[in-house]
Write a protein that holds these residues in place. Sequence first.
Motif, PDB file in Angstrom:
ATOM      1  N   ARG A   2      81.057  81.282   2.480  1.00  0.00           N
ATOM      2  CA  ARG A   2      81.343  81.802   1.159  1.00  0.00           C
ATOM      3  C   ARG A   2      80.092  81.820   0.300  1.00  0.00           C
ATOM      4  NH1 ARG A   2      83.026  76.508   0.851  1.00  0.00           N
ATOM      5  NH2 ARG A   2      81.767  75.349  -0.611  1.00  0.00           N
ATOM      6  N   THR A   3      80.130  82.625  -0.720  1.00  0.00           N
ATOM      7  CA  THR A   3      79.068  82.605  -1.726  1.00  0.00           C
ATOM      8  C   THR A   3      79.501  81.728  -2.869  1.00  0.00           C
ATOM      9  OG1 THR A   3      79.979  84.554  -2.745  1.00  0.00           O
ATOM     10  CG2 THR A   3      78.243  84.898  -1.127  1.00  0.00           C
ATOM     11  N   LEU A   4      78.547  81.366  -3.710  1.00  0.00           N
ATOM     12  CA  LEU A   4      78.821  80.436  -4.819  1.00  0.00           C
ATOM     13  C   LEU A   4      79.731  81.066  -5.848  1.00  0.00           C
ATOM     14  CD1 LEU A   4      78.119  77.818  -6.367  1.00  0.00           C
ATOM     15  CD2 LEU A   4      76.313  79.143  -7.477  1.00  0.00           C
ATOM     16  N   LEU A   5      80.752  80.329  -6.258  1.00  0.00           N
ATOM     17  CA  LEU A   5      81.587  80.719  -7.393  1.00  0.00           C
ATOM     18  C   LEU A   5      80.944  80.169  -8.635  1.00  0.00           C
ATOM     19  CD1 LEU A   5      84.276  81.997  -8.304  1.00  0.00           C
ATOM     20  CD2 LEU A   5      85.309  79.745  -8.112  1.00  0.00           C
ATOM     21  N   ARG A   6      80.417  81.037  -9.495  1.00  0.00           N
ATOM     22  CA  ARG A   6      79.534  80.573 -10.557  1.00  0.00           C
ATOM     23  C   ARG A   6      80.254  79.725 -11.595  1.00  0.00           C
ATOM     24  NH1 ARG A   6      74.328  82.190 -11.089  1.00  0.00           N
ATOM     25  NH2 ARG A   6      74.433  80.712 -12.753  1.00  0.00           N
ATOM     26  N   VAL A   7      80.829  80.257 -12.573  1.00  0.00           N
ATOM     27  CA  VAL A   7      81.344  79.452 -13.679  1.00  0.00           C
ATOM     28  C   VAL A   7      82.826  79.144 -13.515  1.00  0.00           C
ATOM     29  CG1 VAL A   7      81.573  79.360 -16.205  1.00  0.00           C
ATOM     30  CG2 VAL A   7      79.590  80.413 -15.176  1.00  0.00           C
ATOM     31  N   GLY A   8      83.455  79.622 -12.443  1.00  0.00           N
ATOM     32  CA  GLY A   8      84.861  79.311 -12.208  1.00  0.00           C
ATOM     33  C   GLY A   8      85.742  80.009 -13.225  1.00  0.00           C
ATOM     34  N   ILE A   9      86.912  79.475 -13.387  1.00  0.00           N
ATOM     35  CA  ILE A   9      87.860  80.068 -14.328  1.00  0.00           C
ATOM     36  C   ILE A   9      87.763  79.302 -15.638  1.00  0.00           C
ATOM     37  CG2 ILE A   9      90.253  80.682 -14.707  1.00  0.00           C
ATOM     38  CD1 ILE A   9      88.932  82.095 -12.369  1.00  0.00           C
ATOM     39  N   ILE A  59      67.823  81.074   5.044  1.00  0.00           N
ATOM     40  CA  ILE A  59      67.482  79.651   4.977  1.00  0.00           C
ATOM     41  C   ILE A  59      68.245  78.918   6.067  1.00  0.00           C
ATOM     42  CG2 ILE A  59      67.552  77.558   3.575  1.00  0.00           C
ATOM     43  CD1 ILE A  59      67.375  79.280   1.107  1.00  0.00           C
ATOM     44  N   THR A  60      67.540  78.069   6.819  1.00  0.00           N
ATOM     45  CA  THR A  60      68.165  77.285   7.882  1.00  0.00           C
ATOM     46  C   THR A  60      68.529  75.906   7.352  1.00  0.00           C
ATOM     47  OG1 THR A  60      66.862  78.446   9.555  1.00  0.00           O
ATOM     48  CG2 THR A  60      67.903  76.378  10.221  1.00  0.00           C
ATOM     49  N   ALA A 101      82.008  70.302  -1.224  1.00  0.00           N
ATOM     50  CA  ALA A 101      81.282  71.006  -0.168  1.00  0.00           C
ATOM     51  C   ALA A 101      79.815  70.607  -0.243  1.00  0.00           C
ATOM     52  CB  ALA A 101      81.432  72.521  -0.343  1.00  0.00           C
ATOM     53  N   HIS A 102      79.236  70.295   0.908  1.00  0.00           N
ATOM     54  CA  HIS A 102      77.832  69.924   0.986  1.00  0.00           C
ATOM     55  C   HIS A 102      77.210  70.632   2.190  1.00  0.00           C
ATOM     56  CE1 HIS A 102      74.191  67.431   1.444  1.00  0.00           C
ATOM     57  NE2 HIS A 102      74.351  67.181   0.148  1.00  0.00           N
ATOM     58  N   ARG A 103      75.931  70.965   2.084  1.00  0.00           N
ATOM     59  CA  ARG A 103      75.300  71.758   3.134  1.00  0.00           C
ATOM     60  C   ARG A 103      75.104  71.001   4.443  1.00  0.00           C
ATOM     61  NH1 ARG A 103      71.507  72.940  -1.312  1.00  0.00           N
ATOM     62  NH2 ARG A 103      72.079  74.930  -2.262  1.00  0.00           N
ATOM     63  N   THR A 104      74.849  69.685   4.376  1.00  0.00           N
ATOM     64  CA  THR A 104      74.405  68.995   5.584  1.00  0.00           C
ATOM     65  C   THR A 104      75.102  67.679   5.898  1.00  0.00           C
ATOM     66  OG1 THR A 104      72.630  67.900   4.339  1.00  0.00           O
ATOM     67  CG2 THR A 104      72.090  70.009   5.409  1.00  0.00           C
ATOM     68  N   LEU A 105      75.800  67.054   4.966  1.00  0.00           N
ATOM     69  CA  LEU A 105      76.404  65.748   5.228  1.00  0.00           C
ATOM     70  C   LEU A 105      77.576  65.866   6.203  1.00  0.00           C
ATOM     71  CD1 LEU A 105      76.368  64.052   1.707  1.00  0.00           C
ATOM     72  CD2 LEU A 105      74.895  63.544   3.671  1.00  0.00           C
ATOM     73  N   PRO A 106      77.890  64.786   6.932  1.00  0.00           N
ATOM     74  CA  PRO A 106      79.018  64.829   7.878  1.00  0.00           C
ATOM     75  C   PRO A 106      80.330  65.143   7.167  1.00  0.00           C
ATOM     76  CG  PRO A 106      77.678  62.845   8.206  1.00  0.00           C
ATOM     77  CD  PRO A 106      77.214  63.471   6.928  1.00  0.00           C
ATOM     78  N   MET A 107      81.241  65.737   7.915  1.00  0.00           N
ATOM     79  CA  MET A 107      82.581  66.029   7.407  1.00  0.00           C
ATOM     80  C   MET A 107      83.598  65.339   8.313  1.00  0.00           C
ATOM     81  SD  MET A 107      82.170  70.121   6.690  1.00  0.00           S
ATOM     82  CE  MET A 107      81.679  70.417   8.399  1.00  0.00           C
ATOM     83  N   PRO A 108      84.476  64.483   7.781  1.00  0.00           N
ATOM     84  CA  PRO A 108      84.465  64.003   6.400  1.00  0.00           C
ATOM     85  C   PRO A 108      83.526  62.818   6.230  1.00  0.00           C
ATOM     86  CG  PRO A 108      86.369  63.118   7.538  1.00  0.00           C
ATOM     87  CD  PRO A 108      85.654  63.996   8.527  1.00  0.00           C
ATOM     88  N   SER A 109      83.011  62.678   5.044  1.00  0.00           N
ATOM     89  CA  SER A 109      82.286  61.478   4.612  1.00  0.00           C
ATOM     90  C   SER A 109      82.560  61.332   3.133  1.00  0.00           C
ATOM     91  CB  SER A 109      80.787  61.593   4.906  1.00  0.00           C
ATOM     92  OG  SER A 109      80.228  62.744   4.302  1.00  0.00           O
ATOM     93  N   TYR A 132      75.708  77.699  -1.383  1.00  0.00           N
ATOM     94  CA  TYR A 132      74.577  78.413  -0.799  1.00  0.00           C
ATOM     95  C   TYR A 132      73.673  79.060  -1.837  1.00  0.00           C
ATOM     96  CZ  TYR A 132      77.193  77.347   3.320  1.00  0.00           C
ATOM     97  OH  TYR A 132      77.864  76.654   4.302  1.00  0.00           O
ATOM     98  N   ALA A 133      73.940  78.825  -3.107  1.00  0.00           N
ATOM     99  CA  ALA A 133      72.983  79.207  -4.141  1.00  0.00           C
ATOM    100  C   ALA A 133      71.824  78.217  -4.082  1.00  0.00           C
ATOM    101  CB  ALA A 133      73.631  79.170  -5.517  1.00  0.00           C
ATOM    102  N   ARG A 134      70.600  78.688  -4.217  1.00  0.00           N
ATOM    103  CA  ARG A 134      69.429  77.830  -4.044  1.00  0.00           C
ATOM    104  C   ARG A 134      69.339  76.737  -5.094  1.00  0.00           C
ATOM    105  NH1 ARG A 134      65.461  80.850  -0.786  1.00  0.00           N
ATOM    106  NH2 ARG A 134      66.252  82.946  -0.436  1.00  0.00           N
ATOM    107  N   GLY A 135      69.932  76.956  -6.255  1.00  0.00           N
ATOM    108  CA  GLY A 135      69.777  75.997  -7.344  1.00  0.00           C
ATOM    109  C   GLY A 135      70.863  74.951  -7.430  1.00  0.00           C
ATOM    110  N   ARG A 136      71.677  74.761  -6.378  1.00  0.00           N
ATOM    111  CA  ARG A 136      72.776  73.810  -6.412  1.00  0.00           C
ATOM    112  C   ARG A 136      72.690  72.876  -5.203  1.00  0.00           C
ATOM    113  NH1 ARG A 136      72.258  76.157 -10.356  1.00  0.00           N
ATOM    114  NH2 ARG A 136      73.680  77.580 -11.427  1.00  0.00           N
TER     115      ARG A 136
END
Length: 342
Positions: A2-9, A59-60, A101-109, A132-136
């Motif tokens: 998914r792509t980043l959901l910016r400001v939500g609802i 980005i890898t 959601a986290h890019r690299t940590l184990p699931m679940p942790s 997956y936004a670079r600034g988050r």
Amino acid sequence: MRTLLRVGIIGLTAAGLAACSSRPPATAPATTSAGSADTSQVPEKAVYKVGNPYQINGITYYPSEDYSYDETGVASWYGPGFHAKLTANGEDYDQNDMTVAHRTLPMPSFVRVTNLDNGRVAVFRVNDRGPYARGRIIDISRRGAQLLGFDQAGTARVRVQILAAESRQLADALRSQGRVAPDNASKGSGTLIARVAPPANDPKANAAPRSSVAVERLDAPNGVKSAPSTTAPSAPSAPPVVGTQPVIQPPPDPTGLAPTTAPKRTQLFVQVAALSSEEGARVLSQRLTGYGKVIIQPVTTGSGQRLQRVRIGPLATVEDGDRTLDDVINRGGYPDARLVVE
């Protein structure tokens, strides 16, 4: 992905908030008398998963069992657009659960997230990949954003710390039950080493002299002390959050820390590179003068390596940081730039 959901609802109705607040609080990490994790809080469909390296937008990312993880940065949140869809470890996403959601940590942790702007603290279970936004650095459920007090703003400056003991116990318990993704069946608890640097032959090397660039873990902001991730008796639940936020009872923190801390004054920068060469840092800083105030910050890593952080800032708001980061990446050609909070 998914792509980043910016400001939500932003325009949540009062009825919606009341419905959310009436939901029972998420369970905190728990252990049995024998010291093994209670897996009843993990949906039956969920499996333990670390995963193989993967690429998003060039980005890898390298998932790993990094039980020393402790990072500050910017959090976002996601909700209605993903509610009831499958997460990366096979469970159904519930925007009203205390998950992230986290890019690299184990699931679940389990992770402890501190909102540095207002001092609110909560414990979450990692069950998805992103943002997956670079600034988050982390994507939090809608309910978690409400509890931490940033659902209206959409983002917050946060500190994210893995709860090592609880996360290891949960991983071992799921393995013992055979609830393991195929690519993790032979991996032992805590045996992987985090790999945060891309391969030397990464095609993005033309953005900067890769041989002089080092990847580093940033320290916590001044005045924020590292806390041990050891198991301790559960603390009593804190009083409900009141005021403009919905009334939500936070889960107890198994380490015994209070559910709120003193807010921290932080600064926001775009870090373009951390170079081993002082001359290289000076040359790069000259190239970046059109993007804002550039500073060179000498630091020494835990291994004794001397680095020169080349940064733009400090920046007043996350929005300013996003604009500067986009400029540096897209117009300047520095794809490894990132937002940092100190």
